[in-house]
Every structure is written in C-alpha cells, then in structure tokens.
Design a protein around this motif. Structure first.
Motif, mmCIF file in Angstrom:
data_model
loop_
_atom_site.group_PDB
_atom_site.id
_atom_site.type_symbol
_atom_site.label_atom_id
_atom_site.label_comp_id
_atom_site.label_asym_id
_atom_site.label_seq_id
_atom_site.Cartn_x
_atom_site.Cartn_y
_atom_site.Cartn_z
ATOM 1 N N ILE A 29 -25.360 -33.770 43.525
ATOM 2 C CA ILE A 29 -25.673 -35.199 43.407
ATOM 3 C C ILE A 29 -25.878 -35.571 41.932
ATOM 4 C CG2 ILE A 29 -27.324 -37.024 44.035
ATOM 5 C CD1 ILE A 29 -25.493 -36.025 46.355
ATOM 6 N N GLY A 30 -26.506 -34.697 41.167
ATOM 7 C CA GLY A 30 -26.673 -34.948 39.733
ATOM 8 C C GLY A 30 -25.327 -35.074 39.029
ATOM 9 N N PHE A 31 -24.381 -34.195 39.397
ATOM 10 C CA PHE A 31 -23.029 -34.269 38.823
ATOM 11 C C PHE A 31 -22.403 -35.617 39.152
ATOM 12 C CE2 PHE A 31 -18.480 -34.088 39.429
ATOM 13 C CZ PHE A 31 -18.028 -33.487 38.269
ATOM 14 N N ALA A 36 -20.319 -40.825 37.515
ATOM 15 C CA ALA A 36 -20.193 -42.283 37.660
ATOM 16 C C ALA A 36 -20.696 -42.999 36.404
ATOM 17 C CB ALA A 36 -20.956 -42.759 38.893
ATOM 18 N N LYS A 37 -21.796 -42.528 35.836
ATOM 19 C CA LYS A 37 -22.333 -43.147 34.618
ATOM 20 C C LYS A 37 -21.348 -43.011 33.469
ATOM 21 C CE LYS A 37 -26.286 -43.241 31.448
ATOM 22 N NZ LYS A 37 -25.472 -43.767 30.408
ATOM 23 N N LYS A 38 -20.757 -41.823 33.346
ATOM 24 C CA LYS A 38 -19.790 -41.595 32.275
ATOM 25 C C LYS A 38 -18.601 -42.549 32.399
ATOM 26 C CE LYS A 38 -16.442 -38.126 31.372
ATOM 27 N NZ LYS A 38 -16.043 -36.743 31.591
ATOM 28 N N ALA A 102 -13.512 -34.947 39.104
ATOM 29 C CA ALA A 102 -14.312 -35.140 40.325
ATOM 30 C C ALA A 102 -14.122 -33.965 41.276
ATOM 31 C CB ALA A 102 -13.927 -36.445 41.006
ATOM 32 N N SER A 103 -12.918 -33.441 41.340
ATOM 33 C CA SER A 103 -12.607 -32.322 42.227
ATOM 34 C C SER A 103 -13.422 -31.078 41.899
ATOM 35 C CB SER A 103 -11.112 -31.991 42.135
ATOM 36 O OG SER A 103 -10.809 -30.829 42.854
ATOM 37 N N PRO A 112 -17.196 -24.658 41.461
ATOM 38 C CA PRO A 112 -16.468 -25.916 41.655
ATOM 39 C C PRO A 112 -15.904 -25.998 43.078
ATOM 40 C CG PRO A 112 -15.783 -24.824 39.633
ATOM 41 C CD PRO A 112 -16.663 -23.859 40.379
ATOM 42 N N LEU A 113 -16.049 -27.180 43.685
ATOM 43 C CA LEU A 113 -15.586 -27.342 45.067
ATOM 44 C C LEU A 113 -14.065 -27.372 45.171
ATOM 45 C CD1 LEU A 113 -18.080 -30.000 46.433
ATOM 46 C CD2 LEU A 113 -17.851 -27.626 47.169
ATOM 47 N N ARG A 114 -13.412 -27.919 44.149
ATOM 48 C CA ARG A 114 -11.954 -28.091 44.154
ATOM 49 C C ARG A 114 -11.512 -28.864 45.407
ATOM 50 N NH1 ARG A 114 -11.240 -25.474 39.776
ATOM 51 N NH2 ARG A 114 -11.827 -23.345 39.385
#
Length: 132
Positions: A29-31, A36-38, A102-103, A112-114
């Motif tokens: 969630i932090g990522f 989104a902020k970036k 995002a991936s 990483p979820l990929r």
C-alpha cells in the motif's frame, strides 16, 4: 494522450492481499500511495482508484422493460480488475513504462508481483467515420 492502465490480479476469492503478512500489506500500500503521488507530482495522473473485490461485483444489463437485470457475484472468475490509473502522457511508450513500474509493486516478502497491467488509449471521441 490519455491511457488507462488496468491492474488485473488472479482470483481465488476475495483479495489475496488480505492473506499476506501485515508488513507486506503495508509495503504494498505504501508503494501504491507513493506511486500515485509521484505520477501526480509529474502531472501525469488523471485519475486512479482501487476496486472492491469480485465478491461484490454485479453484471448489469437492461431488461425488456429497460429495468436493470443483474447477474453475479463472480468470485470464481479467473482474474479480476483490482484497480486502475488514467495517465495523461506524451506517448504510448511512457504509458508502458508507467505500467511496468506499477507491475513491480512489492508482494509477499517484498518480491515484485509482476502483475499484468493492461494498457489502452482513452479515446477522446468516436472515430470520425462512426459519427453521424
């Protein structure tokens, strides 16, 4: 040019993230918040939302009398749309780069979820030959 980036996730019931260790959920969630902020700070984010799980989804169509007819829920679906971003960028290559970032959102153990991110251009109008 606007593009929608749709984040699909494997199903198997309601959000699998709920089964992750708390520290991994917080990292994920932090990522997403930082991502989104970036994009917003760069002037590229037109919109973004996470969606409720497939256990709350309904398929709606008009019945013969025009009233809504619903079908679902669909918790057995193979994968579902978990959320989306709409970005306003110079070209498709930039949209693909954002989708790749995002991936790589962190998953369990920080790996990483990929996840698959479907990218489509948002059409500003119907093609000229389709309009009366």
């Amino acid at each position: 040019m606007k593009f929608i980036l749709m984040m699909h996730t494997p199903s198997g019931g309601p959000y699998q993230i709920a089964q992750w260790p708390q520290k991994d959920i917080h990292a994920h969630i932090g990522f997403m918040k930082g991502f989104a902020k970036k994009l917003k700070d760069m002037g590229e984010l037109a919109g973004a939302e996470g969606l409720a799980g497939p256990d709350q989804a309904k398929l709606v169509k008009a019945g013969e009398d025009g009233r809504p007819v619903t079908d679902g829920i669909f918790p057995e679906t193979k994968e579902f749309l978990a959320g989306y971003w709409i970005v306003d960028v110079e070209n498709a290559a930039r949209a693909y780069a954002i989708a790749a970032e995002a991936s790589a959102a962190p998953g369990p153990g920080g790996k990483p979820l990929r996840m698959g991110i479907e990218v489509r251009e948002v059409m500003s109008a119907a093609p000229k030959e389709w309009t009366p």
